[in-house]
Every structure is written in structure tokens, then in C-alpha cells.
Design an enzyme around this catalytic site. Structure first.
Site, mmCIF file in Angstrom:
data_model
loop_
_atom_site.group_PDB
_atom_site.id
_atom_site.type_symbol
_atom_site.label_atom_id
_atom_site.label_comp_id
_atom_site.label_asym_id
_atom_site.label_seq_id
_atom_site.Cartn_x
_atom_site.Cartn_y
_atom_site.Cartn_z
ATOM 1 N N ASP A 70 3.038 39.891 4.729
ATOM 2 C CA ASP A 70 2.406 38.748 4.067
ATOM 3 C C ASP A 70 0.881 38.849 4.034
ATOM 4 O OD1 ASP A 70 4.732 37.462 3.385
ATOM 5 O OD2 ASP A 70 4.773 36.177 5.156
ATOM 6 N N ARG A 95 2.889 36.004 11.517
ATOM 7 C CA ARG A 95 1.676 36.192 10.724
ATOM 8 C C ARG A 95 0.392 36.203 11.561
ATOM 9 N NH1 ARG A 95 0.955 33.324 5.147
ATOM 10 N NH2 ARG A 95 -0.456 35.128 5.064
ATOM 11 N N HIS A 169 2.048 24.479 1.588
ATOM 12 C CA HIS A 169 0.595 24.610 1.672
ATOM 13 C C HIS A 169 -0.036 23.760 0.586
ATOM 14 C CE1 HIS A 169 0.115 28.805 3.799
ATOM 15 N NE2 HIS A 169 -0.070 27.816 4.650
ATOM 16 N N CYS A 266 -2.666 32.162 -3.604
ATOM 17 C CA CYS A 266 -2.303 32.701 -2.290
ATOM 18 C C CYS A 266 -2.896 34.100 -2.080
ATOM 19 C CB CYS A 266 -0.781 32.778 -2.148
ATOM 20 S SG CYS A 266 0.044 31.186 -2.007
#
Length: 273
Positions: A70, A95, A169, A266
């Protein structure tokens, strides 16, 4: 007649999806049993970088790290205002190592980096608008982090509660069209709690309101330079609204990256110096 819009050149930080994959599930979009085409993801990502550069924007890159699939979602690594970097502390343990690699890049590039004490996922939940920092909470970034951000930047922070897990988000439910003085946003009202919707209505009475269909196609995970809006090609109704307001939609397909719950914004960290 729509208003005449003026673009502002931006500096973006990105990370190639060389090691991209869906290896775990930390949002409703992620299904590890679904095949990911890494070559396609890289091609789509490269089309975004070409679009940015062709419109006059500067693009810096962080080297991707094996085992961090990610890391391509650079927006989550920090928020930068006036050359000051507020780093990240991810909610998901998978993450958390990303923060160190981005911090290393910022420091090597001459920035000091503040390490948050509370869970905070960068521009994923922290959206500078000029006058304010709009700050999402409910799924990832905590309200304690909102207080840290305000103390660090000395900019008013407006806390907004997200209530739909598909919009985990803030940058999946809202993006800035113009910064101060002509500050405005686009957003999907139903992603927010009733009180947060009222706050947004009061702050931005002329905001562009998106449909759920456009929001689910990651139409609000867009990047605007004040004139050009880099947007999912599936968000057609939203693009039409923007066109009528004098913006120029620039469709960029990142559908392969959407398998991990990410889109244009993103993948894009803005460095505001």
C-alpha cells in the site's frame, strides 16, 4: 457563463506501485482473493504521472519497498503545510512501516518531520483548504490527532465524522476545488454524520455535491489545481457539474488500484512549501 478558473502549479510526491497487491483487508474494498494485475496498476499509475506533468506540475518519487503493497498511497504518509511536515501513524499494523520510509525521504529532501503521538493517516484524513484543515475521524485518524495537528500548524482544524465504511478516509468523500481566497470543495453528504454535514453546509454553501454513484467510483478521490480536476472517468455526473462550474475534468483511470480502496488522491501527496 462559468467562472474563469486559474490553475496553480503544484508539487506532488508519489510512489510507484511496483509491489502493489491486496494481501490483507483493512477496508471494505479490499478482497485478498481477487487477482491484482500489477502491470496494469503500474500503467494506470504512470498515466496519472504523465497527466500531472503535462499540466505543469512537479512530481517527486519515493522508492517503493518490497512487502509494503500500500506504499503507493502516498497521501497517507503525511500532511505538509508551509513546508512543515506532520507525519503519520497508521491504524493498521500492516502499514506502519511505511511511515519510516516516507520520513526518510522528507528528511533527505531537507524537511523536518513531526511524528504524531496519535493514530493519524496524513492527507487521507487531513485536507488543508487554506483557511482550515478539514479533518476526518470515525475509522482511522483520531480526534486526538486533530488536536495535535492544530497545535503543530496553528491552523484551525475542523473535525468531521465519517459514518460509512466505504468512505473510511476523508479524501474518499471530499476534495478541495479551490484554496483561499475563493475556497470551495466537493463532497458526498451522506458519508458524514448529521452534525458534520451541517458544518460543511455552513462553511461551503456553494459546494459541489456528489451522488453516491460518483462517490463509489472514487470521483471524490480527486485532485484539483484550481482549474484542472484529475478525476475518475466513471464519475460522469460529478464531472458534468465541474464542467458547468468552469473546471476542466481530466479523466484518469486507476481502477486496478481501487481494488485496495485507493484512487487518484490516495496516490498523491501534495508538498505545500
Amino acid at each position: 457563463m462559468p467562472e474563469s478558473r486559474v490553475p496553480r502549479r503544484r508539487r506532488f510526491l508519489v510512489c510507484e506501485p511496483r509491489h502493489f497487491g491486496v494481501q490483507y483487508a483493512i477496508n471494505p474494498w479490499m478482497r485478498p482473493d481477487v487477482r491484482v494485475d500489477v502491470d496494469l496498476a503500474r500503467e494506470q499509475w504512470q498515466s496519472l504521472i504523465r497527466a500531472y506533468r503535462s499540466h505543469g506540475h512537479t512530481v517527486d518519487t519515493v522508492e517503493p519497498v518490497p512487502g509494503l503493497p500500500d506504499m503507493v498511497f502516498a497521501a497517507n504518509c503525511a500532511v505538509v503545510v508551509d513546508g512543515r511536515v506532520f507525519g503519520s501513524l497508521f491504524h493498521a499494523p500492516e502499514r506502519r512501516p511505511e511511515s519510516t520510509h516516507y520520513e526518510t525521504w522528507f528528511k533527505a529532501s531537507g524537511f523536518d518531520v513531526y511524528r504524531p503521538e496519535s493514530v493519524c493517516e496524513g492527507e487521507g484524513d487531513l485536507v488543508p483548504t487554506g483557511r482550515y484543515v478539514l479533518a476526518g475521524t470515525g475509522f482511522r485518524t483520531t480526534r486526538e490527532a486533530h488536536r495535535e495537528v492544530q497545535e503543530f500548524f496553528g491552523v484551525p482544524v475542523i473535525s468531521l465524522t465519517l459514518v460509512d465504511p466505504y468512505f473510511y478516509h476523508l479524501d474518499t468523500a471530499l476534495f478541495v476545488l479551490d484554496e483561499s481566497p475563493a475556497e470551495n470543495i466537493a463532497y458526498y453528504p451522506e458519508a458524514f454524520s448529521p452534525g458534520s454535514r451541517e458544518v460543511l453546509r455552513r462553511l461551503y454553501p456553494d459546494a459541489v455535491l456528489a451522488t453516491r454513484e460518483d462517490a463509489m467510483s472514487f470521483g471524490l478521490n480527486s485532485v484539483s489545481d484550481g482549474r484542472h480536476v484529475f478525476i475518475s472517468p466513471e464519475a460522469t455526473a460529478l464531472a458534468d457539474q465541474l464542467d458547468r462550474r468552469g473546471y476542466l475534468p481530466v479523466p484518469v483511470d486507476l481502477s486496478e488500484l481501487r481494488k485496495a480502496g485507493g484512487g487518484i488522491k490516495c496516490c498523491t501527496q501534495e508538498i505545500r512549501s
